[in-house]
Design a protein around this motif. Structure first.
Motif, mmCIF file in Angstrom:
data_model
loop_
_atom_site.group_PDB
_atom_site.id
_atom_site.type_symbol
_atom_site.label_atom_id
_atom_site.label_comp_id
_atom_site.label_asym_id
_atom_site.label_seq_id
_atom_site.Cartn_x
_atom_site.Cartn_y
_atom_site.Cartn_z
ATOM 1 N N PHE B 73 0.935 -1.834 -0.059
ATOM 2 C CA PHE B 73 -0.119 0.149 0.047
ATOM 3 C C PHE B 73 0.901 1.527 -0.064
ATOM 4 O O PHE B 73 1.807 1.310 0.708
ATOM 5 C CB PHE B 73 -0.782 0.285 1.478
ATOM 6 C CG PHE B 73 -1.666 -1.192 1.423
ATOM 7 C CD1 PHE B 73 -2.928 -1.428 0.800
ATOM 8 C CD2 PHE B 73 -0.955 -1.979 2.263
ATOM 9 C CE1 PHE B 73 -3.502 -2.738 1.063
ATOM 10 C CE2 PHE B 73 -1.622 -3.147 2.235
ATOM 11 C CZ PHE B 73 -3.012 -3.518 1.626
ATOM 12 N N ASN B 74 0.812 2.020 -1.021
ATOM 13 C CA ASN B 74 1.933 3.278 -0.827
ATOM 14 C C ASN B 74 0.831 4.047 -0.796
ATOM 15 O O ASN B 74 1.180 5.321 -0.357
ATOM 16 C CB ASN B 74 1.861 3.345 -2.313
ATOM 17 C CG ASN B 74 2.808 2.181 -3.143
ATOM 18 O OD1 ASN B 74 3.765 1.605 -2.999
ATOM 19 N ND2 ASN B 74 2.916 1.791 -4.525
ATOM 20 N N LYS B 75 -0.309 4.767 -0.521
ATOM 21 C CA LYS B 75 -0.798 5.967 -0.858
ATOM 22 C C LYS B 75 -2.218 5.323 -0.996
ATOM 23 O O LYS B 75 -2.777 4.619 -1.097
ATOM 24 C CB LYS B 75 -1.152 6.343 -2.126
ATOM 25 C CG LYS B 75 -0.883 8.022 -1.991
ATOM 26 C CD LYS B 75 -0.664 8.914 -3.482
ATOM 27 C CE LYS B 75 0.113 8.367 -4.030
ATOM 28 N NZ LYS B 75 0.901 9.613 -5.509
ATOM 29 N N ALA C 66 -2.098 0.627 7.560
ATOM 30 C CA ALA C 66 -1.606 -1.094 7.077
ATOM 31 C C ALA C 66 -0.762 -1.044 5.290
ATOM 32 O O ALA C 66 -0.571 0.507 5.187
ATOM 33 C CB ALA C 66 -2.826 -2.320 5.940
ATOM 34 N N ALA C 67 0.251 -1.455 5.777
ATOM 35 C CA ALA C 67 1.555 -1.125 4.731
ATOM 36 C C ALA C 67 0.984 -2.246 3.965
ATOM 37 O O ALA C 67 2.406 -2.251 2.536
ATOM 38 C CB ALA C 67 2.945 -0.646 5.360
ATOM 39 N N GLU C 68 1.474 -3.150 3.988
ATOM 40 C CA GLU C 68 1.728 -4.565 2.998
ATOM 41 C C GLU C 68 0.708 -5.861 3.839
ATOM 42 O O GLU C 68 1.008 -5.884 5.288
ATOM 43 C CB GLU C 68 3.322 -4.967 3.103
ATOM 44 C CG GLU C 68 3.860 -5.577 2.155
ATOM 45 C CD GLU C 68 5.103 -6.168 2.200
ATOM 46 O OE1 GLU C 68 5.763 -4.861 2.430
ATOM 47 O OE2 GLU C 68 5.711 -7.334 1.944
ATOM 48 N N SER C 69 0.034 -6.999 2.767
ATOM 49 C CA SER C 69 -0.702 -8.158 3.854
ATOM 50 C C SER C 69 0.033 -8.999 2.398
ATOM 51 O O SER C 69 0.229 -8.585 1.065
ATOM 52 C CB SER C 69 -1.557 -7.748 4.210
ATOM 53 O OG SER C 69 -2.870 -7.289 2.705
ATOM 54 N N HIS C 70 -0.026 -9.682 2.638
ATOM 55 C CA HIS C 70 0.263 -11.118 2.274
ATOM 56 C C HIS C 70 -0.687 -12.551 2.761
ATOM 57 O O HIS C 70 -1.331 -12.459 3.687
ATOM 58 C CB HIS C 70 1.384 -11.343 2.035
ATOM 59 C CG HIS C 70 2.396 -12.960 1.588
ATOM 60 N ND1 HIS C 70 2.721 -13.884 2.326
ATOM 61 C CD2 HIS C 70 2.054 -13.187 0.098
ATOM 62 C CE1 HIS C 70 3.483 -14.514 1.736
ATOM 63 N NE2 HIS C 70 2.490 -14.541 0.579
ATOM 64 N N CYS C 71 -0.633 -13.427 1.942
ATOM 65 C CA CYS C 71 -1.749 -14.161 2.236
ATOM 66 C C CYS C 71 -1.406 -15.904 1.630
ATOM 67 O O CYS C 71 -1.381 -15.363 -0.010
ATOM 68 C CB CYS C 71 -3.062 -13.945 2.271
ATOM 69 S SG CYS C 71 -4.359 -15.599 2.643
ATOM 70 N N VAL C 72 -1.358 -17.134 2.134
ATOM 71 C CA VAL C 72 -0.951 -18.138 1.547
ATOM 72 C C VAL C 72 -2.526 -19.228 1.678
ATOM 73 O O VAL C 72 -2.396 -18.747 3.099
ATOM 74 C CB VAL C 72 0.596 -18.827 1.391
ATOM 75 C CG1 VAL C 72 0.089 -20.778 1.109
ATOM 76 C CG2 VAL C 72 2.109 -17.640 1.166
ATOM 77 N N SER C 102 6.847 0.470 13.824
ATOM 78 C CA SER C 102 5.902 -0.899 12.563
ATOM 79 C C SER C 102 5.693 -2.240 13.328
ATOM 80 O O SER C 102 6.847 -2.494 14.078
ATOM 81 C CB SER C 102 6.096 -0.514 11.202
ATOM 82 O OG SER C 102 7.294 -1.433 11.535
ATOM 83 N N VAL C 103 4.837 -2.702 13.131
ATOM 84 C CA VAL C 103 5.482 -4.056 13.668
ATOM 85 C C VAL C 103 4.330 -4.851 12.370
ATOM 86 O O VAL C 103 3.800 -4.685 11.371
ATOM 87 C CB VAL C 103 3.685 -4.667 14.638
ATOM 88 C CG1 VAL C 103 1.886 -4.191 13.962
ATOM 89 C CG2 VAL C 103 3.698 -5.745 15.289
#
Lengths: 151, 151, 151, 151
Positions: B73-75, C66-72, C102-103
């Motif tokens: 998520f950039n923006k 949220a900055a980033e997320s991922h799922c398998v 951040s976490v």
């Protein structure tokens, strides 16, 4: 069960395009019935923000709270007619009752190329002060925009 | 945290318009981050159904199951720039890896008029037989459509 | 495609029950893959609000973006095992990386009675000032709660 | 606008717990009004599947299609009272009209510890053959379960 005559396009003058999403479908391969209210909401918000100039997601002093809503489901909406933007339907909005601090919208959803509404309903909003959540008279410019779309 | 260079429009050749809904917003007044995957899904489905001719919501013998997905998520995306159709963004799709029965999509979301992606990600689909849910080779015509959009 | 060993319950100490809804299902009669992120979000929010005391939906000075997320996706979740509360699954949360502002959460979803995760993923949150949206150090009490759940 | 007396818990005998999600909130920090129908749907499906034994997400020959729904919003639902499972509310279901192939549900949502309904409504389902989508008489065992919850 009260009979509801099926709404026609000719009973509306304000339309907004609504994009159907794959994620709106349920196991019956139709748009899930709850989503029809999401579509109604989108049509009303487009009216309020674009047609009536209400800065709903920003800093308008007045916002709209739902008091009551209703929908009659005439015909399923699904992914047939999928085009370059996916499936688009038309959300139709009019003003059925304009009170001092509330409005009752008349609403319908039309599949493209069809005159009969796939669904039709109503939604009553009360306008409230954004800070206090207390009912407040509908501002004049908002009222004027609504008055243009009474039946 | 691995750095991700921000994706640009020029890295994509397939775009599909996505309509943001009021109901996509969360208490922070932004599109909720989960919805970004809903937008990715919409862009992929539009590619599969319209560009590649897969009758996903109908009777195609092969359907796609998600194996993995990822988003950076950039923006924030919000309701600024609200027009007659509300807020439209562009979903960008390319094929980053094309296997025998799986595909990894490269994805990005662009706000209108911007070159930098508001969000970017990937999604791996495995194609399976609709009846058995077993992986199956990607049909030739589907593969050909995907091959046109490899980097 | 990198291999991900399937997560086990024993790798987590914080679990929150998650209620699956009929409306979460898609035309394949499974929980739609986008909803897995909704479940992750619910598990994280329950951790933040109940375990760590963050008044996220109220007036906390700090909120999480949220900055980033991922799922398998290992295995489908559906309505099998429907009981008096419908279908309940377990959302598992741990802290995989604890930075200054951040976490990165380690996450998994378990169907009841199963040791193998149906899905597993990660989510990076940046804590920001609610008014300015600028990154801010994680408050001490919140950090202490997270530190109890590092691997 | 017709007046609706506020529904009380004592007017219902079937209740199902419903878990509120962070993702259900909208920019006003309340559960978005569309979600109330999602909650009604969850309560009805729990009744149909668990109390009445209908294998809705599986292979029941008969499924339910929505014909009409309605909701009156009395009081906001938000994240106050957040506990170890987040916020739980009670969905109440009764049978207000039982026809040969249709049922009209009486519905209400109660916040925990409250006697007055936060919202109340109705929903009419028509039972149809899963293959043909044609209305079909309600099967005897399903009808018997419904008949136990008429007013």
């Amino acid at each position: 069960m009260p009979k509801h005559p099926i709404e026609q396009r000719s009973a509306f003058r304000y339309f907004t395009p609504i994009q159907v999403r794959w994620g709106d479908l349920d196991p019956f391969n139709h748009v899930n019935n709850v989503l029809y209210y999401r579509y109604f909401e989108l049509a009303i918000v487009t009216f309020l923000v674009h047609e009536a100039g209400l800065d709903l997601a920003g800093s308008s002093p007045v916002v709209s709270f739902a008091a009551e809503s209703h929908c009659v489901f005439n015909k399923a909406i699904d992914l047939s007619g999928f085009g370059p933007q996916g499936v688009m339907i038309d959300g139709a909005v009019r003003v059925d009752r304009l009170g001092s601090s509330s409005v009752t919208w008349g609403l319908a959803l039309f599949r493209q190329g069809e005159e009969d509404a796939a669904a039709q309903g109503s939604w009553t909003h009360v306008f409230v002060n954004r800070q206090t959540s207390r009912p407040t008279p509908i501002p004049d410019d908002l009222r004027a925009a609504m008055a243009r779309y009474t039946a």
